[in-house]
Design an enzyme around this catalytic site. Structure first.
Site, PDB file in Angstrom:
ATOM      1  N   GLY A 158       0.852  -1.222   0.071  1.00 24.71           N
ATOM      2  CA  GLY A 158       0.001  -0.093  -0.021  1.00 24.71           C
ATOM      3  C   GLY A 158       0.781   1.324  -0.006  1.00 24.71           C
ATOM      4  N   ARG A 159       0.385   2.305   0.603  1.00 24.33           N
ATOM      5  CA  ARG A 159       1.181   3.560   0.624  1.00 24.33           C
ATOM      6  C   ARG A 159       2.565   3.288   1.324  1.00 24.33           C
ATOM      7  NH1 ARG A 159      -3.215   4.898   3.054  1.00 24.33           N
ATOM      8  NH2 ARG A 159      -4.815   5.998   1.627  1.00 24.33           N
ATOM      9  N   ILE A 160       2.695   2.665   2.550  1.00 20.92           N
ATOM     10  CA  ILE A 160       3.841   2.659   2.962  1.00 20.92           C
ATOM     11  C   ILE A 160       4.799   1.530   2.402  1.00 20.92           C
ATOM     12  CG2 ILE A 160       5.087   2.397   5.426  1.00 20.92           C
ATOM     13  CD1 ILE A 160       2.506   3.321   6.791  1.00 20.92           C
ATOM     14  N   THR A 238       7.423  -2.783  10.753  1.00 25.06           N
ATOM     15  CA  THR A 238       6.809  -1.369  11.196  1.00 25.06           C
ATOM     16  C   THR A 238       5.256  -1.186  11.307  1.00 25.06           C
ATOM     17  OG1 THR A 238       7.216  -0.323   9.200  1.00 25.06           O
ATOM     18  CG2 THR A 238       9.101  -0.084  10.840  1.00 25.06           C
ATOM     19  N   SER A 239       4.509  -2.402  11.116  1.00 20.75           N
ATOM     20  CA  SER A 239       2.893  -2.288  11.035  1.00 20.75           C
ATOM     21  C   SER A 239       2.465  -2.374  12.393  1.00 20.75           C
ATOM     22  CB  SER A 239       2.603  -3.104   9.980  1.00 20.75           C
ATOM     23  OG  SER A 239       2.884  -4.399  10.386  1.00 20.75           O
ATOM     24  N   ARG A 240       1.989  -3.756  12.776  1.00 26.04           N
ATOM     25  CA  ARG A 240       1.514  -4.028  14.173  1.00 26.04           C
ATOM     26  C   ARG A 240       1.923  -5.267  14.440  1.00 26.04           C
ATOM     27  NH1 ARG A 240       0.136   0.798  13.825  1.00 26.04           N
ATOM     28  NH2 ARG A 240      -1.825   1.544  14.317  1.00 26.04           N
ATOM     29  N   GLU A 269       2.016  -4.069  23.334  1.00 25.55           N
ATOM     30  CA  GLU A 269       2.671  -2.803  23.810  1.00 25.55           C
ATOM     31  C   GLU A 269       1.906  -2.270  24.788  1.00 25.55           C
ATOM     32  OE1 GLU A 269       2.642  -0.324  20.346  1.00 25.55           O
ATOM     33  OE2 GLU A 269       3.905  -2.006  19.165  1.00 25.55           O
ATOM     34  N   HIS A 287       7.826   1.990  18.964  1.00 22.05           N
ATOM     35  CA  HIS A 287       6.634   2.374  17.969  1.00 22.05           C
ATOM     36  C   HIS A 287       6.829   3.852  17.562  1.00 22.05           C
ATOM     37  CE1 HIS A 287       2.171   1.189  16.714  1.00 22.05           C
ATOM     38  NE2 HIS A 287       2.693   2.040  16.077  1.00 22.05           N
ATOM     39  N   ILE A 288       7.795   4.087  16.834  1.00 24.30           N
ATOM     40  CA  ILE A 288       8.062   5.586  16.576  1.00 24.30           C
ATOM     41  C   ILE A 288       8.015   5.725  14.896  1.00 24.30           C
ATOM     42  CG2 ILE A 288       9.563   6.073  18.553  1.00 24.30           C
ATOM     43  CD1 ILE A 288      11.886   5.546  17.010  1.00 24.30           C
ATOM     44  N   GLY A 289       7.471   4.928  14.251  1.00 27.99           N
ATOM     45  CA  GLY A 289       7.253   4.951  12.903  1.00 27.99           C
ATOM     46  C   GLY A 289       6.890   6.205  12.472  1.00 27.99           C
TER      47      GLY A 289
HETATM   48  O1  GLV Z   1       1.349   2.984  13.835  1.00 30.10           O
HETATM   49  C1  GLV Z   1       1.094   4.359  13.684  1.00 30.10           C
HETATM   50  C2  GLV Z   1      -0.214   4.646  12.707  1.00 30.10           C
HETATM   51  O2  GLV Z   1      -0.920   3.507  12.471  1.00 30.10           O
HETATM   52  O3  GLV Z   1      -0.383   5.667  12.623  1.00 30.10           O
END
Ligand code: GLV
Length: 333
Positions: A158-160, A238-240, A269, A287-289
């Site tokens: 997707g976008r990321i 870096t998702s969940r 978390e 969780h600093i994405g």
């Molecule tokens: O994890 C960060 C978000 O979903 O914005």
């Protein structure tokens, strides 16, 4: 003129977002405590509010939603919205919005920071130096893995996922992706190939996850999937956290079944298992994405503007439960 509405903001957010709310509404209640609201506090505080701006760490479940007696919009300060019971919100006629797009580059950058940190052993090297162990250049000191010529496997384009893939060109990597739809941008810009899940797992040197958390993606990567990965491969998330079976990952990292991992997200978390913390082949971030000044400011503005739109009778572009629009009447904008 300020409208006579009450907005609850569950935690201090960048001022740019608060300014928008304060300019438009008479009562803006901000939780100024240096912690998230508890579930019980949320249940109490959502009563009588017309909108809530909440965090990905606020569990907006059916109990919280059933106490929303006036709320028209839940504006999530995040792109992911797995913290909200969407069906329940829809049942109550409440619009849910998120913050897509504005955090894409920040999250893609962090993904690459983790890829580079784990493959080049940056955290280990930093600790080594600070402990006074650096006694001079040495031919075999802290050898890592080179990225050029290797294969990046993107789960969820997707976008990321796309932004991560586009950056692979600079590192001279080949790109595979697993996604429901074809991603022409990735194919045209970096020569990426759409492959099956199994092919991606078997052939990638770095696997990076960019899917939302849904019942289908929970534990998408478990023992069975890890067994398909190369012994020399690295897993980046870096998702969940729940997308990976953390126990299976820890087992694989301890036994050397895979080479390493870069993790920004965790199953429970803020709890991070001690076993992960003790491992040298893992780089961990809290969780600093999206944690750049730019992204967090834009997120605050977007989240606030969604509330302004809904409370002015308009539909923002970033509604995640569009079925709700069948039962409530607003203008598209
Ligand atoms: O994890 C960060 C978000 O979903 O914005």
């Amino acid at each position: 003129m300020k409208k006579d509405y009450t907005i609850l903001v569950t935690r201090q957010i960048p001022e740019a977002g608060l300014e928008i709310l304060k300019k438009n509404f008479k009562n803006v209640i901000v939780n100024t405590k240096n912690r998230n609201l508890t579930h019980n506090e949320l249940i109490k505080k959502v009563k009588g509010v017309d909108a809530i701006l909440c965090l990905l760490s606020d569990k907006i479940d059916s109990e919280v939603i059933s106490n929303m007696d006036r709320c028209k919009v839940i504006s999530n300060y995040a792109v992911g919205f797995n913290n909200i019971d969407i069906d329940e919100a829809t049942k109550h006629g409440i619009i849910v919005t998120n913050t897509p797009g504005v955090l894409t580059d920040a999250t893609a950058d962090l993904t690459w920071a983790l890829i580079l940190a784990v493959t080049r052993r940056i955290v280990e090297a930093d600790k080594f130096l600070r402990k006074g162990k650096f006694k001079g250049w040495a031919p075999t000191l802290l050898l890592g893995t080179e990225l050029a010529g290797k294969t990046l496997g993107i789960i969820g384009a997707g976008r990321i996922g796309t932004a991560v893939g586009l950056r692979a060109k600079g590192f001279k990597m080949k790109v595979l992706y697993f996604n429901t739809n074809r991603n022409e941008t990735l194919e045209e810009e970096v020569g990426a190939k759409k492959v099956s899940f199994e092919t991606l797992l078997k052939n990638s040197d770095i696997i990076t996850i960019h899917v939302p958390l849904t019942p289908k993606t929970k534990h998408l990567i478990g023992e069975k999937e890890i067994k398909l990965m190369k012994k020399t491969s690295y897993l980046i998330n870096t998702s969940r956290g729940e997308v990976i079976d953390e126990k299976a990952l820890i087992k694989a990292l301890k036994s050397g079944r895979i080479a390493g991992a870069g993790l920004d997200v965790f199953e429970q978390e803020p709890f991070v298992p001690k076993e992960l913390i003790e491992l040298d082949n893992v780089v961990l971030t809290p969780h600093i994405g999206s944690a750049t000044v730019e992204a967090r400011t834009k997120m605050a503005i977007m989240a606030a503007e969604s509330i302004v739109k809904v409370l002015s009778g308009k539909i923002p572009a970033n509604v995640v439960n569009s079925e709700v629009l069948k039962v409530i009447k607003l203008k598209t904008c």
